[in-house]
Design an enzyme around this catalytic site. Sequence first.
Site, mmCIF file in Angstrom:
data_model
loop_
_atom_site.group_PDB
_atom_site.id
_atom_site.type_symbol
_atom_site.label_atom_id
_atom_site.label_comp_id
_atom_site.label_asym_id
_atom_site.label_seq_id
_atom_site.Cartn_x
_atom_site.Cartn_y
_atom_site.Cartn_z
ATOM 1 N N SER A 151 -9.211 7.021 14.238
ATOM 2 C CA SER A 151 -10.487 6.557 13.821
ATOM 3 C C SER A 151 -11.249 5.981 15.441
ATOM 4 C CB SER A 151 -10.233 5.218 12.947
ATOM 5 O OG SER A 151 -10.052 5.440 11.565
ATOM 6 N N ASP A 191 -8.049 6.945 7.988
ATOM 7 C CA ASP A 191 -8.288 5.526 7.696
ATOM 8 C C ASP A 191 -8.892 4.128 7.849
ATOM 9 O OD1 ASP A 191 -7.298 4.336 5.106
ATOM 10 O OD2 ASP A 191 -5.515 4.087 5.443
ATOM 11 N N GLY A 248 -4.491 8.532 14.193
ATOM 12 C CA GLY A 248 -4.634 7.411 14.964
ATOM 13 C C GLY A 248 -5.994 7.986 15.216
ATOM 14 N N HIS A 273 -2.549 3.692 15.500
ATOM 15 C CA HIS A 273 -3.371 3.301 14.285
ATOM 16 C C HIS A 273 -3.520 2.660 13.974
ATOM 17 C CE1 HIS A 273 0.031 6.331 13.037
ATOM 18 N NE2 HIS A 273 -0.482 6.946 12.011
ATOM 19 N N ASP A 277 1.345 11.345 3.865
ATOM 20 C CA ASP A 277 1.315 11.062 4.840
ATOM 21 C C ASP A 277 2.689 9.875 5.222
ATOM 22 O OD1 ASP A 277 -0.088 10.471 7.384
ATOM 23 O OD2 ASP A 277 -1.398 8.624 6.864
#
Length: 339
Positions: free
Chosen positions: A223, A265, A221, A186, A83
Amino acid sequence: MPLVSMRQLLDEAARGGYGVGAFNVNNMEQIQAIMEAARETASPVIIQASRGARSYTNDRFLWHLMQAAVELYPEIPVSLHLDHGNEPATCISAIDLGFTSVMMDGSLEGDGKTPASFEYNVAVTKEVVEYAHARGVTVEGEIGTLGGIEDGHGSGEVHLTDPDEAVAFVHETGVDALAVAFGTSHGAYKFAQEPTGDVLKMDLIEEIHRRLPDTHLVMHGSSSVPPELVAQVNQYGGALKPAWGVPVKEIQLGIQNGVRKINVDTDSRLAVTGAIRKVFAESPEKFDPRDYLKPARAAMQELIAGRMRDFGQAGHAGDYEALSLEEMREGYAAAAAAA
Ligand code: G3H
Ligand code: 13P
Ligand code: ZN
């Protein structure tokens, strides 16, 4: 089966019209949580490690943990992806270690902070594509920059992807997958309120997909920052500010428009932290790491199994046999000869 090329995994996802979650890991429990979720839902999956994760694990540990994962879950197609590689040397060392996919993030310079020129991005990405494809390994590039800073990575500035640049970039570099900036960032603090069409530019994704139908689009990004996970962290002593993430229905809309890889993440971090805090708060007498790492692993598994269902990858683990990296290499060479 051995680690699979990410290109094959994404080609199959495009054929099947679904997305594949790419989940970040830093330790054994996170790998176990993802593999158990993949087994539970019969999903192909991408496991990804950042530069920070590679240095945290000294990446030989990571490599051997992944060997255990493929040995113990032979029915699950799984790719190991780097990543946000910051420069060609980082990508090359990952390929040499055995990663089956790398991201060359040339949208930023080697410091991982300064927005780079288009020419710089093309040059470093092309260098990685040549090295990777000669070994059957997949390459993801990025055009445009996301907001948010994780672990020192990111400029903090947002530059939405320009579709003309995206087309030129793919043609000049030959990347397999392309990360596009369309309004996500992020981390846990993405939006101050529920993101609408003004914030998340889904029409940009639509246009890029229309113009690059054979390039797999990647949503970083991604999530969703579920309020219940934030609430659990805070209930047990955490101090997270309220925030909105990317709603699952927007990700699903992206998947209908060519998004094949979805990076998650932060949600895993929230699930793990909430579970650990709960044990610490409710059972302060406990001090065996298994007492809090087991619920942490279970919470992450539950989160990820849900995402696998949401993204549509559930049920697709048995659809295909893995191609070897040598077969992938031959495919790239044949395509180059025909061009
Ligand atoms: O995009 C960044 C990922 O969330 C990885 O974060 O660099 O803190 O490991 P990290
Ligand atoms: P989140 O911070 O939204 O989980 O994004 C992770 C990511 O994009 C990793 O590359
Ligand atoms: Zn990212």
